[in-house]
Design a protein around this motif. Structure first.
Motif, PDB file in Angstrom:
ATOM      1  N   LEU A  47      43.756  42.937  48.747  1.00  0.00           N
ATOM      2  CA  LEU A  47      43.411  42.593  47.369  1.00  0.00           C
ATOM      3  C   LEU A  47      43.710  41.124  47.084  1.00  0.00           C
ATOM      4  N   ALA A  48      44.877  40.640  47.513  1.00  0.00           N
ATOM      5  CA  ALA A  48      45.283  39.263  47.231  1.00  0.00           C
ATOM      6  C   ALA A  48      44.321  38.248  47.853  1.00  0.00           C
ATOM      7  N   THR A  49      43.837  38.539  49.042  1.00  0.00           N
ATOM      8  CA  THR A  49      42.922  37.600  49.716  1.00  0.00           C
ATOM      9  C   THR A  49      41.539  37.563  49.065  1.00  0.00           C
ATOM     10  N   ASN A  50      41.223  38.566  48.277  1.00  0.00           N
ATOM     11  CA  ASN A  50      39.909  38.617  47.624  1.00  0.00           C
ATOM     12  C   ASN A  50      40.000  38.548  46.100  1.00  0.00           C
ATOM     13  N   ILE A  51      41.187  38.200  45.587  1.00  0.00           N
ATOM     14  CA  ILE A  51      41.399  38.273  44.151  1.00  0.00           C
ATOM     15  C   ILE A  51      40.532  37.289  43.372  1.00  0.00           C
ATOM     16  N   ASN A  52      40.257  36.118  43.946  1.00  0.00           N
ATOM     17  CA  ASN A  52      39.426  35.140  43.229  1.00  0.00           C
ATOM     18  C   ASN A  52      38.026  35.682  42.971  1.00  0.00           C
ATOM     19  N   GLY A  53      37.429  36.234  44.031  1.00  0.00           N
ATOM     20  CA  GLY A  53      36.088  36.797  43.876  1.00  0.00           C
ATOM     21  C   GLY A  53      36.062  37.972  42.919  1.00  0.00           C
ATOM     22  N   ILE A  54      37.097  38.813  42.973  1.00  0.00           N
ATOM     23  CA  ILE A  54      37.160  39.974  42.085  1.00  0.00           C
ATOM     24  C   ILE A  54      37.332  39.530  40.638  1.00  0.00           C
ATOM     25  N   ALA A  55      38.171  38.509  40.416  1.00  0.00           N
ATOM     26  CA  ALA A  55      38.377  38.003  39.057  1.00  0.00           C
ATOM     27  C   ALA A  55      37.086  37.412  38.499  1.00  0.00           C
ATOM     28  N   GLU A  56      36.327  36.713  39.328  1.00  0.00           N
ATOM     29  CA  GLU A  56      35.039  36.157  38.885  1.00  0.00           C
ATOM     30  C   GLU A  56      34.071  37.282  38.531  1.00  0.00           C
ATOM     31  N   TRP A  57      34.044  38.321  39.363  1.00  0.00           N
ATOM     32  CA  TRP A  57      33.159  39.455  39.108  1.00  0.00           C
ATOM     33  C   TRP A  57      33.518  40.159  37.802  1.00  0.00           C
ATOM     34  N   ALA A  58      34.804  40.221  37.497  1.00  0.00           N
ATOM     35  CA  ALA A  58      35.266  40.937  36.305  1.00  0.00           C
ATOM     36  C   ALA A  58      35.122  40.125  35.027  1.00  0.00           C
ATOM     37  N   THR A  59      34.885  38.813  35.143  1.00  0.00           N
ATOM     38  CA  THR A  59      34.794  37.961  33.946  1.00  0.00           C
ATOM     39  C   THR A  59      33.492  37.156  33.930  1.00  0.00           C
ATOM     40  N   ARG A  74      40.420  33.370  34.305  1.00  0.00           N
ATOM     41  CA  ARG A  74      40.311  34.102  35.568  1.00  0.00           C
ATOM     42  C   ARG A  74      41.650  34.209  36.295  1.00  0.00           C
ATOM     43  N   VAL A  75      42.512  33.229  36.108  1.00  0.00           N
ATOM     44  CA  VAL A  75      43.870  33.357  36.659  1.00  0.00           C
ATOM     45  C   VAL A  75      44.602  34.506  35.952  1.00  0.00           C
ATOM     46  N   ALA A  76      44.452  34.559  34.614  1.00  0.00           N
ATOM     47  CA  ALA A  76      45.078  35.647  33.862  1.00  0.00           C
ATOM     48  C   ALA A  76      44.507  36.999  34.294  1.00  0.00           C
ATOM     49  N   ALA A  77      43.196  37.043  34.523  1.00  0.00           N
ATOM     50  CA  ALA A  77      42.569  38.292  34.965  1.00  0.00           C
ATOM     51  C   ALA A  77      43.102  38.693  36.337  1.00  0.00           C
ATOM     52  N   GLY A  78      43.235  37.707  37.234  1.00  0.00           N
ATOM     53  CA  GLY A  78      43.752  38.007  38.567  1.00  0.00           C
ATOM     54  C   GLY A  78      45.177  38.530  38.533  1.00  0.00           C
ATOM     55  N   ILE A  79      46.018  37.887  37.705  1.00  0.00           N
ATOM     56  CA  ILE A  79      47.409  38.330  37.575  1.00  0.00           C
ATOM     57  C   ILE A  79      47.469  39.741  37.004  1.00  0.00           C
ATOM     58  N   SER A  80      46.639  40.011  35.992  1.00  0.00           N
ATOM     59  CA  SER A  80      46.615  41.332  35.380  1.00  0.00           C
ATOM     60  C   SER A  80      46.153  42.392  36.371  1.00  0.00           C
ATOM     61  N   MET A  81      45.153  42.035  37.182  1.00  0.00           N
ATOM     62  CA  MET A  81      44.659  42.976  38.195  1.00  0.00           C
ATOM     63  C   MET A  81      45.728  43.283  39.226  1.00  0.00           C
ATOM     64  N   LEU A  82      46.425  42.249  39.673  1.00  0.00           N
ATOM     65  CA  LEU A  82      47.499  42.469  40.646  1.00  0.00           C
ATOM     66  C   LEU A  82      48.604  43.332  40.036  1.00  0.00           C
ATOM     67  N   GLY A  83      48.921  43.052  38.751  1.00  0.00           N
ATOM     68  CA  GLY A  83      49.941  43.856  38.079  1.00  0.00           C
ATOM     69  C   GLY A  83      49.527  45.313  37.945  1.00  0.00           C
ATOM     70  N   ALA A  84      48.258  45.529  37.559  1.00  0.00           N
ATOM     71  CA  ALA A  84      47.760  46.896  37.432  1.00  0.00           C
ATOM     72  C   ALA A  84      47.742  47.597  38.788  1.00  0.00           C
ATOM     73  N   PHE A  85      47.342  46.854  39.819  1.00  0.00           N
ATOM     74  CA  PHE A  85      47.314  47.434  41.165  1.00  0.00           C
ATOM     75  C   PHE A  85      48.718  47.832  41.606  1.00  0.00           C
ATOM     76  N   ALA A 155      44.220  44.705  29.306  1.00  0.00           N
ATOM     77  CA  ALA A 155      43.540  43.981  28.225  1.00  0.00           C
ATOM     78  C   ALA A 155      44.533  43.122  27.442  1.00  0.00           C
ATOM     79  N   ALA A 156      45.736  43.677  27.196  1.00  0.00           N
ATOM     80  CA  ALA A 156      46.748  42.929  26.446  1.00  0.00           C
ATOM     81  C   ALA A 156      47.254  41.725  27.224  1.00  0.00           C
ATOM     82  N   GLY A 157      47.063  41.729  28.531  1.00  0.00           N
ATOM     83  CA  GLY A 157      47.496  40.601  29.352  1.00  0.00           C
ATOM     84  C   GLY A 157      46.780  39.305  29.027  1.00  0.00           C
ATOM     85  N   PHE A 158      45.626  39.392  28.347  1.00  0.00           N
ATOM     86  CA  PHE A 158      44.881  38.192  27.973  1.00  0.00           C
ATOM     87  C   PHE A 158      45.401  37.561  26.680  1.00  0.00           C
ATOM     88  N   ILE A 159      46.287  38.272  25.966  1.00  0.00           N
ATOM     89  CA  ILE A 159      46.829  37.728  24.720  1.00  0.00           C
ATOM     90  C   ILE A 159      47.820  36.608  25.052  1.00  0.00           C
TER      91      ILE A 159
END
Length: 265
Positions: A47-59, A74-85, A155-159
């Motif tokens: 997941l970490a090696t592909n997080i940039n592409g996943i964050a772009e896809w999600a935003t 997208r950095v916030a989205a990536g951090i939130s995704m890693l946290g959720a994972f 979602a709250a991670g973007f606040i």
């Protein structure tokens, strides 16, 4: 509340003491954790090696934003995704570890209860396959709850500010609580208690349960630490469950070496 929380932390410390005093229990509990750790680390690296592409896809909505805002989003989205994972995978890791190591952890729980806490009168003898099925069922329910919490927390991670301070604390408490439910499963199952009953009893001592479960969760986030933490947390969870069910402190007596599965007199 703070006193109860510190009591929970003490139960985890007691779990470490129990397994360190008996290297056999530590080794038994480490085997399934090694297998699950390899699976968890492998998936996290992927997941970490592909997080940039996943964050772009999600935003995709950020494509037309200025470069600075787009990057921050997208950095916030990536951090939130890693946290959720991590939140979901940690529960999945525990569930997989317990299913794989069912007989191992049952041995740890039974040894501690029978030799340290006075035993379990009329304990239910559940076949391994049935215990595994019950563990999978409970794990699916708990992981479902984790996902339900992970979505709004993501979602709250973007606040601004709140998403980087308050949200992570809430996430740790929620996931620690769910982890604590899993770690106390075997002692409750030996007494014929359901997942619903387990949750209800843990709620009666919520601060104590969180004091035990939150440090367990945080320690499991350290790479490879779960190999040692899982046996200790299982031991501590057994003592916690014993206290909740019997209403007794279950003070562990002075250690005497184990011989053939029982304490030497």
């Amino acid at each position: 509340m703070l006193k109860d929380f510190s009591t929970g932390v003490g139960l985890l410390a007691k779990g470490f003491g129990l397994v360190f005093r008996s290297p056999k229990l530590l080794l038994i509990g480490a085997i399934p954790a090694v297998i699950s750790s390899a699976l968890l680390i492998g998936s996290l690296v992927l997941l970490a090696t592909n997080i940039n592409g996943i964050a772009e896809w999600a935003t995709p909505f950020a494509d037309d934003w200025s470069e600075t805002v787009r990057t921050v989003t997208r950095v916030a989205a990536g951090i939130s995704m890693l946290g959720a994972f991590l939140a979901v995978s940690m529960l999945a890791f525990t569930a997989i570890t317990i299913v794989i190591g069912g007989p191992f952890y049952e041995h740890i729980a039974e040894t501690i209860e029978d030799t340290e806490l006075g035993g379990v009168p009329d304990a239910e003898q559940v076949p391994w396959w049935r215990s595994a099925l019950n563990g999978v069922r409970d794990a699916v329910l708990l992981i479902g709850l984790a996902i339900l919490f992970a979505v709004p927390l993501f979602a709250a991670g973007f606040i601004p500010v709140v998403g980087q301070t308050v949200v992570p604390v809430i996430a740790v408490c929620v996931n620690g609580w769910l982890l604590g439910i899993e770690l106390t499963g075997i002692p409750f199952t030996r007494r014929g208690k359901t997942l619903k009953e387990r949750r209800a009893m843990l709620r009666t001592k919520r601060a104590t349960a969180l004091g035990f479960a939150v440090p367990s969760y945080l320690l499991c986030l350290i790479p490879l630490a779960a190999i040692v933490v899982m046996p200790a947390a299982m031991a501590g969870g057994t003592v916690l469950a014993h206290r909740l069910i019997t209403g007794q402190p279950g003070r562990v007596p002075a250690y005497q070496p184990y011989r053939n599965g029982t304490q030497a007199s």
